[in-house]
Each structure stands twice: as structure tokens, then as C-alpha cells.
Motif scaffolding. Sequence first.
Motif, PDB file in Angstrom:
ATOM      1  N   GLU A  34       0.816  -1.212   0.000  1.00 35.45           N
ATOM      2  CA  GLU A  34       0.000   0.000   0.000  1.00 35.45           C
ATOM      3  C   GLU A  34       0.848   1.260   0.000  1.00 35.45           C
ATOM      4  OE1 GLU A  34      -2.405  -0.478   3.463  1.00 35.45           O
ATOM      5  OE2 GLU A  34      -3.712  -1.986   2.554  1.00 35.45           O
ATOM      6  N   VAL A  35       2.056   1.173   0.566  1.00 33.67           N
ATOM      7  CA  VAL A  35       2.932   2.337   0.699  1.00 33.67           C
ATOM      8  C   VAL A  35       4.348   1.932   0.318  1.00 33.67           C
ATOM      9  CG1 VAL A  35       3.895   4.051   2.289  1.00 33.67           C
ATOM     10  CG2 VAL A  35       1.541   3.283   2.587  1.00 33.67           C
ATOM     11  N   MET A  36       5.045   2.788  -0.432  1.00 27.55           N
ATOM     12  CA  MET A  36       6.467   2.582  -0.662  1.00 27.55           C
ATOM     13  C   MET A  36       7.178   3.925  -0.551  1.00 27.55           C
ATOM     14  SD  MET A  36       6.881   1.840  -4.722  1.00 27.55           S
ATOM     15  CE  MET A  36       6.187   2.889  -5.989  1.00 27.55           C
ATOM     16  N   PHE A  37       8.462   3.854  -0.324  1.00 24.47           N
ATOM     17  CA  PHE A  37       9.260   5.045  -0.048  1.00 24.47           C
ATOM     18  C   PHE A  37      10.343   5.155  -1.114  1.00 24.47           C
ATOM     19  CE2 PHE A  37       7.542   3.164   3.749  1.00 24.47           C
ATOM     20  CZ  PHE A  37       6.952   4.237   4.395  1.00 24.47           C
ATOM     21  N   GLY A  38      10.500   6.329  -1.694  1.00 25.47           N
ATOM     22  CA  GLY A  38      11.469   6.401  -2.769  1.00 25.47           C
ATOM     23  C   GLY A  38      11.893   7.795  -3.141  1.00 25.47           C
ATOM     24  N   TYR A  39      12.766   7.832  -4.172  1.00 26.38           N
ATOM     25  CA  TYR A  39      13.303   9.077  -4.712  1.00 26.38           C
ATOM     26  C   TYR A  39      13.611   8.822  -6.178  1.00 26.38           C
ATOM     27  CZ  TYR A  39      15.491  13.672  -4.216  1.00 26.38           C
ATOM     28  OH  TYR A  39      15.774  15.002  -4.290  1.00 26.38           O
ATOM     29  N   PRO A  40      13.026   9.608  -7.095  1.00 24.77           N
ATOM     30  CA  PRO A  40      13.188   9.302  -8.516  1.00 24.77           C
ATOM     31  C   PRO A  40      14.553   9.689  -9.060  1.00 24.77           C
ATOM     32  CG  PRO A  40      11.872  11.279  -8.235  1.00 24.77           C
ATOM     33  CD  PRO A  40      12.109  10.735  -6.856  1.00 24.77           C
ATOM     34  N   GLY A  41      14.887   9.102 -10.179  1.00 25.81           N
ATOM     35  CA  GLY A  41      16.110   9.393 -10.912  1.00 25.81           C
ATOM     36  C   GLY A  41      16.007   8.763 -12.289  1.00 25.81           C
ATOM     37  N   ILE A  65       5.785   7.663  -1.186  1.00 26.00           N
ATOM     38  CA  ILE A  65       6.206   8.735  -0.277  1.00 26.00           C
ATOM     39  C   ILE A  65       7.577   9.223  -0.720  1.00 26.00           C
ATOM     40  CG2 ILE A  65       6.695   9.362   2.109  1.00 26.00           C
ATOM     41  CD1 ILE A  65       3.724   8.663   1.490  1.00 26.00           C
ATOM     42  N   LEU A  66       7.629  10.490  -1.104  1.00 28.88           N
ATOM     43  CA  LEU A  66       8.879  11.091  -1.571  1.00 28.88           C
ATOM     44  C   LEU A  66       9.718  11.545  -0.389  1.00 28.88           C
ATOM     45  CD1 LEU A  66      10.667  12.160  -3.896  1.00 28.88           C
ATOM     46  CD2 LEU A  66       9.372  14.306  -3.739  1.00 28.88           C
ATOM     47  N   VAL A  67      10.818  10.848  -0.132  1.00 29.43           N
ATOM     48  CA  VAL A  67      11.724  11.220   0.954  1.00 29.43           C
ATOM     49  C   VAL A  67      12.706  12.277   0.456  1.00 29.43           C
ATOM     50  CG1 VAL A  67      11.503   8.965   2.067  1.00 29.43           C
ATOM     51  CG2 VAL A  67      13.305   9.342   0.356  1.00 29.43           C
ATOM     52  N   ARG A  68      13.614  12.699   1.324  1.00 28.00           N
ATOM     53  CA  ARG A  68      14.609  13.708   0.940  1.00 28.00           C
ATOM     54  C   ARG A  68      15.995  13.111   0.731  1.00 28.00           C
ATOM     55  NH1 ARG A  68       9.870  15.142   0.581  1.00 28.00           N
ATOM     56  NH2 ARG A  68       9.232  17.266   1.102  1.00 28.00           N
ATOM     57  N   HIS A  69      16.161  11.844   1.075  1.00 33.62           N
ATOM     58  CA  HIS A  69      17.445  11.145   0.894  1.00 33.62           C
ATOM     59  C   HIS A  69      17.141   9.653   0.907  1.00 33.62           C
ATOM     60  CE1 HIS A  69      21.488   9.622   1.842  1.00 33.62           C
ATOM     61  NE2 HIS A  69      21.956  10.802   1.461  1.00 33.62           N
ATOM     62  N   GLU A  70      17.854   8.902   0.089  1.00 32.82           N
ATOM     63  CA  GLU A  70      17.552   7.475  -0.034  1.00 32.82           C
ATOM     64  C   GLU A  70      17.774   6.705   1.258  1.00 32.82           C
ATOM     65  OE1 GLU A  70      18.507   8.978  -4.199  1.00 32.82           O
ATOM     66  OE2 GLU A  70      19.421   9.205  -2.217  1.00 32.82           O
ATOM     67  N   GLN A  71      18.698   7.151   2.107  1.00 29.66           N
ATOM     68  CA  GLN A  71      18.834   6.504   3.418  1.00 29.66           C
ATOM     69  C   GLN A  71      17.540   6.650   4.200  1.00 29.66           C
ATOM     70  OE1 GLN A  71      22.162   7.785   5.835  1.00 29.66           O
ATOM     71  NE2 GLN A  71      21.401   6.758   7.657  1.00 29.66           N
ATOM     72  N   GLY A  72      16.916   7.821   4.083  1.00 36.06           N
ATOM     73  CA  GLY A  72      15.639   8.043   4.744  1.00 36.06           C
ATOM     74  C   GLY A  72      14.565   7.098   4.233  1.00 36.06           C
ATOM     75  N   ALA A  73      14.596   6.782   2.932  1.00 37.14           N
ATOM     76  CA  ALA A  73      13.619   5.843   2.372  1.00 37.14           C
ATOM     77  C   ALA A  73      13.757   4.476   3.016  1.00 37.14           C
ATOM     78  CB  ALA A  73      13.803   5.741   0.855  1.00 37.14           C
ATOM     79  N   ALA A  74      14.995   4.013   3.148  1.00 32.72           N
ATOM     80  CA  ALA A  74      15.229   2.688   3.726  1.00 32.72           C
ATOM     81  C   ALA A  74      14.810   2.641   5.195  1.00 32.72           C
ATOM     82  CB  ALA A  74      16.701   2.303   3.574  1.00 32.72           C
ATOM     83  N   HIS A  75      15.155   3.667   5.959  1.00 36.20           N
ATOM     84  CA  HIS A  75      14.772   3.679   7.383  1.00 36.20           C
ATOM     85  C   HIS A  75      13.256   3.821   7.547  1.00 36.20           C
ATOM     86  CE1 HIS A  75      18.861   3.509   8.489  1.00 36.20           C
ATOM     87  NE2 HIS A  75      19.149   4.787   8.396  1.00 36.20           N
ATOM     88  N   ALA A  76      12.619   4.614   6.683  1.00 31.89           N
ATOM     89  CA  ALA A  76      11.166   4.737   6.754  1.00 31.89           C
ATOM     90  C   ALA A  76      10.510   3.390   6.468  1.00 31.89           C
ATOM     91  CB  ALA A  76      10.682   5.793   5.764  1.00 31.89           C
ATOM     92  N   ALA A  77      11.051   2.666   5.485  1.00 35.61           N
ATOM     93  CA  ALA A  77      10.523   1.325   5.180  1.00 35.61           C
ATOM     94  C   ALA A  77      10.731   0.385   6.354  1.00 35.61           C
ATOM     95  CB  ALA A  77      11.207   0.780   3.931  1.00 35.61           C
ATOM     96  N   GLU A  78      11.861   0.533   7.052  1.00 37.66           N
ATOM     97  CA  GLU A  78      12.104  -0.284   8.246  1.00 37.66           C
ATOM     98  C   GLU A  78      11.068   0.006   9.329  1.00 37.66           C
ATOM     99  OE1 GLU A  78      16.343  -1.294   9.515  1.00 37.66           O
ATOM    100  OE2 GLU A  78      16.557   0.704   8.638  1.00 37.66           O
ATOM    101  N   GLY A  79      10.815   1.298   9.572  1.00 41.60           N
ATOM    102  CA  GLY A  79       9.834   1.657  10.591  1.00 41.60           C
ATOM    103  C   GLY A  79       8.455   1.122  10.247  1.00 41.60           C
TER     104      GLY A  79
END
Length: 605
Positions: A34-41, A65-79
Motif C-alpha cells: 500500500e505504501v512505498m518510499f522512494g526518490y526518482p532518478g 512517499i517522496l523522501v529527501r534522501h535514499e537513506q531516509g527511504a530505507a529507514h522509513a521502510a524499516e519503521g
Amino acid sequence: MPSQKTLTPTNTTATQEMTGAEMVVRALVDQGVEVMFGYPGGAVLPIYDALFQDNAAHGDRLRHILVRHEQGAAHAAEGYARSTGRPGVVLVTSGPGATNAITGIVDALMDSIPMVVLTGQVPTHLIGTDAFQEADTVGITRACTKHNYLVKDVRDLPRIIHEAFHIATSGRPGPVLIDIPKDVQFAKGTYAGPGEVVHAHAYNPRTKGDPAKIAEAVRLIANAKRPIFYTGGGVINAGPAASERLREFAALTGAPVTSTLMGLGAFPAADPAWLGMLGMHGTFEANHAMHDCDVMICVGARFDDRVTGRLDAFSPGSKKIHIDIDASSINKNIRVDVGIVGDAGSVLDDMVAAWKAGGHTANREALGDWWRSIDHWRARQCLRYGHSDSVIKPQYAIERLYALTRDRDVYITTEVGQHQMWAAQFYRFQEPNRWMTSGGLGTMGYGLPAAVGVQLAHPDSLVIDIAGEASVQMTMQEISTAVQYRLPIKIFILNNEWMGMVRQWQELLHGQRYSHSYSESLPDFVKLAEAYGAVGIRADTPAELDAKIIEMIDSPHPVIFDCRVEKNENCLPMIPSGKAHNEMILPEEGDDLGAVIDEAGRRLV
């Protein structure tokens, strides 16, 4: 709360031709994401275009969900994953997009968090040419994923995605990475749903424990005079039913229960049998009970160095039972007497059944002596600290935060450092999946983006990141993500102006030579919050703390709370590295800690 490992994939899908990018979106939907975290390129723009079209046709059934840094995407997915039991999903581009996510991927591997990471890659014909934003993502992540793939043919893509979810969520959970070249995303092929693909990997981890070993373990426990349950994150990963069974078995046996950092909440802190956390900053009673026990039942933990202390002095003379779904963890660090490979919930089910079927009863007389010893250790009040009317002690701040939120639907994340240990010591968890922290890797910057992921999973809950002012700055930009998506996370900073744990070790082990551990030029966190469009609150004295915590809780917006605490407070009790569990340093000894740590204790890392 959803069951751990719960997915709702679509079992059948009418086969149809589509592009690889469309397959990615369809497969995620069919997997129940339902939710994924990412940053386009550039290397994932076809997937983002397919997502745009899917959203236009079907609404936000797959929310990005557009994060501000890819590390943030991974940690958000962990949470998100840790608080729900469902896999977190990450989408990033090639090269730096993938490498920026690696810290979160390693973190998920160390803490057994289910995660599927989709990375873009340069077209297949450019792989190996040092093309723009090319990186050997599969090679780089081979050691830090549970499994990884490089997709070379669009015909393999549906199988690989569905297989990745199976691997990430089965057995010991972990991150799985899929590297998808851009030409594969454009190529067309026939899509197949989760129930239609044939997995190439015959991954079928064992979940049922060996009945003979379960019977042997139950006999050991029944004859024990000083038993203890040593529990870890594996109990939480096994789902709420495993926590319930742990509570039932502990009550049947009369044994005390302790936990690792990752296992907090699997057993209620309010239960009289709870001894608190064990290990380097665990309680006096938990560590001494581990040292003096005669039968240790380790459930879903891996005997890591922060728990065991000196290996040759770890729980001498005890019989050790180890229950773990990962066969490689058994006898890896500590030799055990009975090793049971299986899912913690399933094995505990069978142990409870075997206990009842065998007519076993606890040795109440021996247990009475054991609990008297435990009560003697408890009487030391190892978590006491000096109160102050003029300055906020960090322990007091956590105590008040807990008192004012204990009756709410609350989830806690943390950064890494002293504040993390104080949170583990003073915030009392009664349920599983309420505590999200970086254990194995100890990743500074984890807590804020993890809180983003937790809040998205639980939009009506109170989500608080207990932070340190140094750690939180590593991913502070993710407060912008919270503001954009109206996620009312609360960042509760214990601000002592130091890298607190580093300062503590430098004070105690390095002759008070504070090399680069003071946080100079700190931002004004209140103004910083306001600059992002969030709410900023500051507390300087104990007298104003409660009112301002309530103000934070009641705010419908993201909040950064700057809690100014005692600058030189040490986190105690503590087992110096190289010492045994019964060689703890208690708060009253803290001033002389440097004098009591011998040369062997100078190896903290």
C-alpha cells in the motif's frame, strides 16, 4: 494490529502483456503493498511513469512517499515494517540512489527487518562500461542483503519480484534487492501474478521445531531451579501470538523474563516476572540472573556481544536452550545444549503443549529461593539517578514522557546513543511492535525517518522519535517529508550538546580527552522546525517539562521538541567490555568508573 508476515497478495491474475515498469507496479499491488518510499532518478523514470498512470487509473492504491534522501527511504521502510510486520518497500535510482540506501539495507539485515528494495540500473548493454550513474549494485549489496537479483530479461521480472517478497518475509526476515536495468523496464513481456509464477529458488525455511528436542528442552526447564527466559526480536518477528505464548509459558514455569534491545515489548514491562533489558546497559537484576541461572531459554535472540559480555564468563554452568528460525545462529557465538530450529511462535506453542501434556509443574520451593535472589538484586535500584530542580535529567525526561503517553496509542522510535539506552531503560513497553530502534548496526539518523514510516502505517497513533541532537541531524531533512505528507510525528530531542555515548567512553576510557565529540554550532531547533513548517518547542527546566510535553502531544503537526538536559550525565548501569555480567558498574560507582576498568575493559568496540 496485523499479524507478522501478513501479506494479502492476489493469487491469480489474468496474464497480459505489459512493460517491465508496469509489471513492477502491478506486482507490488498484487503483493498487497500500500505504501512505498522512494526518490526518482533517470534509471527508474519508467517505473515512476507507470506509477503515475496507475494512480490516475486506480487512485492511490499504491502510495509513494517522496523522501529527501535514499537513506531516509530505507529507514522509513524499516519503521513501517517493524511496526506492522509487513515488508517495507523502497524504490531508488541507480548509482548514488542505490549506494545511499545501503546503510538502511544493512540496518535491516542486522535487525531482521523484511524489506524489498527496487533499484534502477543503466541499460544492460552499458553495464560494465562505467556509464553515468552506474554502480555494481548487486556486487555492492551481496554481503548486506538476504538475497539480491540483477534482472536481465523482462520475462523473469514477475517471478523475481514475487520471489523477493517470499524470501524477505519467510524464515528470518531481511532485505532483498532487485536491480532493474532501464531497458528491462521499457521491454514488454507477459505478466504473471503471485500464484502463477514458479519460484526458481526452493526457499522453504523450517518453522516447526524438532519434537524430540522440544521434549528435551521442556524436561530441562521442568527440572530447573534457576530458569530464565532470554528473549529477542525473533519473538516479535514471529507475530503477536508468539508474544502471547511467551507470556503463557513464563507463567506456567514461574521463570523470570529478560530481553534484548530488539525484543522489548514482547513481554509486558508491568509483569512482575519482567527483569528489564539485559546486556551492556541492562539492569542489575537481569544481568545477574543471566549469570547465575541454571537453565537459560533463549528465544529469538542471537547471543550478540552487547548481551554476552565476556564469552568465557557468560552464564557459567548453565544449560542453554536456543530457539531460532535461523539455523546458522545456533552455536554461532555460544555453544548450547539444546538447539531448536523453528519459528519462535510455533516452537513456543509446542513447548506449552508438551509442558501441559507431560503434567509438568514448576519447582516452587527452588523458584522461591531464586526469586528471593532476584528481589535482592532488584533492591539495588540500578536505574536510580540524582534528581534536580534546576536541570532536566535525561532519565527524568523519559520518565515524564512515558507517564504522559502511557495511556495513549503510542509508537516509539529512537536514534542511537545515550538517549536510546535511556529510552530502553525508562520507557516501559507492554506490547510488541511499539519499539523501533537500530540495534545491530547502531545507525545514527534512524529514528526520524523510521517515525515517518511508522506514522504512515498508523496514521491515528502518536509516534515519537526519542532523539539525540547529534544523531537526529544526520537525517533531519526528513522532517520536510513529514510536513509534506502531514504526518504529525514528534521528535523529542534530549539535547546535551555532546555526542553523548562517545563523550561517555572518552571520559571513562580515554582520560577525558574529548576528541571531536562536542556538538558545536548547533542549530536553534525551534527555529529550524518553524523553517520546515513544523512546530518547535523548547524546555529548559523540570518545572515546565510536563506542560510542554502535553503541548507536543496535543499538536496536530510535526513537532521538534528541544529538551535541554544535563550535559554530563552518564548512562548507567554498564558492563565494561571484557567483563562478565556480574561485574556491572552501578550509578553510585560511576564517578570512579575509570579507576575500576582495567586494561581488558578498554576494548569497548
